[in-house]
Motif scaffolding. Structure first.
Motif, PDB file in Angstrom:
ATOM      1  N   GLN A   1       0.822  -1.198   0.000  1.00  0.00           N
ATOM      2  CA  GLN A   1       0.000   0.000   0.000  1.00  0.00           C
ATOM      3  C   GLN A   1       0.869   1.265   0.000  1.00  0.00           C
ATOM      4  N   ASP A   2       1.987   1.238   0.717  1.00  0.00           N
ATOM      5  CA  ASP A   2       2.856   2.415   0.806  1.00  0.00           C
ATOM      6  C   ASP A   2       4.090   2.311  -0.091  1.00  0.00           C
ATOM      7  N   ILE A   7       9.157   4.609  -2.367  1.00  0.00           N
ATOM      8  CA  ILE A   7      10.020   4.859  -3.526  1.00  0.00           C
ATOM      9  C   ILE A   7      10.273   6.350  -3.687  1.00  0.00           C
ATOM     10  N   ASN A   8       9.232   7.145  -3.550  1.00  0.00           N
ATOM     11  CA  ASN A   8       9.405   8.596  -3.683  1.00  0.00           C
ATOM     12  C   ASN A   8      10.261   9.182  -2.562  1.00  0.00           C
ATOM     13  N   MET A   9      10.281   8.553  -1.405  1.00  0.00           N
ATOM     14  CA  MET A   9      11.131   9.024  -0.308  1.00  0.00           C
ATOM     15  C   MET A   9      12.577   8.581  -0.521  1.00  0.00           C
ATOM     16  N   ASP A  14      10.590  11.515  -9.039  1.00  0.00           N
ATOM     17  CA  ASP A  14       9.205  11.342  -8.625  1.00  0.00           C
ATOM     18  C   ASP A  14       8.581  10.232  -9.470  1.00  0.00           C
ATOM     19  N   TYR A  15       8.009   9.239  -8.820  1.00  0.00           N
ATOM     20  CA  TYR A  15       7.418   8.094  -9.514  1.00  0.00           C
ATOM     21  C   TYR A  15       5.892   8.149  -9.536  1.00  0.00           C
ATOM     22  N   ASP A  61      22.416  -1.769  -1.067  1.00  0.00           N
ATOM     23  CA  ASP A  61      21.183  -1.079  -1.466  1.00  0.00           C
ATOM     24  C   ASP A  61      19.967  -1.668  -0.772  1.00  0.00           C
ATOM     25  N   PHE A  62      19.902  -2.987  -0.715  1.00  0.00           N
ATOM     26  CA  PHE A  62      18.775  -3.653  -0.064  1.00  0.00           C
ATOM     27  C   PHE A  62      18.717  -3.275   1.420  1.00  0.00           C
ATOM     28  N   ALA A  63      19.867  -3.275   2.078  1.00  0.00           N
ATOM     29  CA  ALA A  63      19.922  -2.893   3.492  1.00  0.00           C
ATOM     30  C   ALA A  63      19.475  -1.441   3.679  1.00  0.00           C
ATOM     31  N   TRP A  64      19.891  -0.558   2.784  1.00  0.00           N
ATOM     32  CA  TRP A  64      19.519   0.855   2.870  1.00  0.00           C
ATOM     33  C   TRP A  64      18.004   1.010   2.739  1.00  0.00           C
ATOM     34  N   MET A  65      17.419   0.327   1.770  1.00  0.00           N
ATOM     35  CA  MET A  65      15.967   0.420   1.560  1.00  0.00           C
ATOM     36  C   MET A  65      15.198  -0.129   2.759  1.00  0.00           C
ATOM     37  N   LYS A  66      15.616  -1.288   3.252  1.00  0.00           N
ATOM     38  CA  LYS A  66      14.925  -1.878   4.406  1.00  0.00           C
ATOM     39  C   LYS A  66      15.050  -0.996   5.643  1.00  0.00           C
TER      40      LYS A  66
END
Length: 135
Positions: A1-2, A7-9, A14-15, A61-66
């Protein structure tokens, strides 16, 4: 849902207006504005995205996103399920034309549908024909 909000954060582009089955390039920046990595995001469905990172940086990258995820979102590392062959540059069409008919060469780039078609094509056709050489 978020997913879109995350992604935009996380990314500087801007997606919000990205169409389904299309992609957009963006740097992923840290809090100081420095670049963590650059990547491509494909929109698969309204709330589902496929993020392509550089292979050498996938764990970072995965760690940063999580670490920066919020709300109702799930990041999954599916790297082991995919492979990518990038053919880029001014001679890319010429090189691809040596191993396939012109009708198979895409005229539009950076779409999820195209990525899937190329993957299928590579798996079925090029493996028997293609000899990699320095150009």
């Amino acid at each position: 849902q978020d997913a879109l909000a995350n992604i935009n954060m996380l990314l500087s582009n801007d997606y919000t207006d990205l169409d389904i089955n299309h992609a957009r390039y963006s740097p992923m920046c840290n809090e100081q504005g420095g670049v963590v990595d650059d990547l491509i995001v494909y929109k698969q469905h309204e709330h589902k995205y496929f993020i392509v990172v550089n292979a050498a940086n996938k764990d970072k990258d995965f760690a940063w996103m999580k670490a920066h995820a919020f709300g109702d979102v799930k990041f999954s590392d599916v790297s082991a399920e995919y492979a990518q062959l990038a053919l880029q540059g001014p001679k890319s069409e010429h090189i691809l034309a040596q191993v396939t008919d012109e009708k198979n060469i895409p005229q539009v780039f950076l779409t999820l549908r195209l990525m899937i078609l190329i993957a299928l094509f590579l798996a079925q056709d090029i493996q028997a024909k293609m000899v990699l050489k320095s150009m």
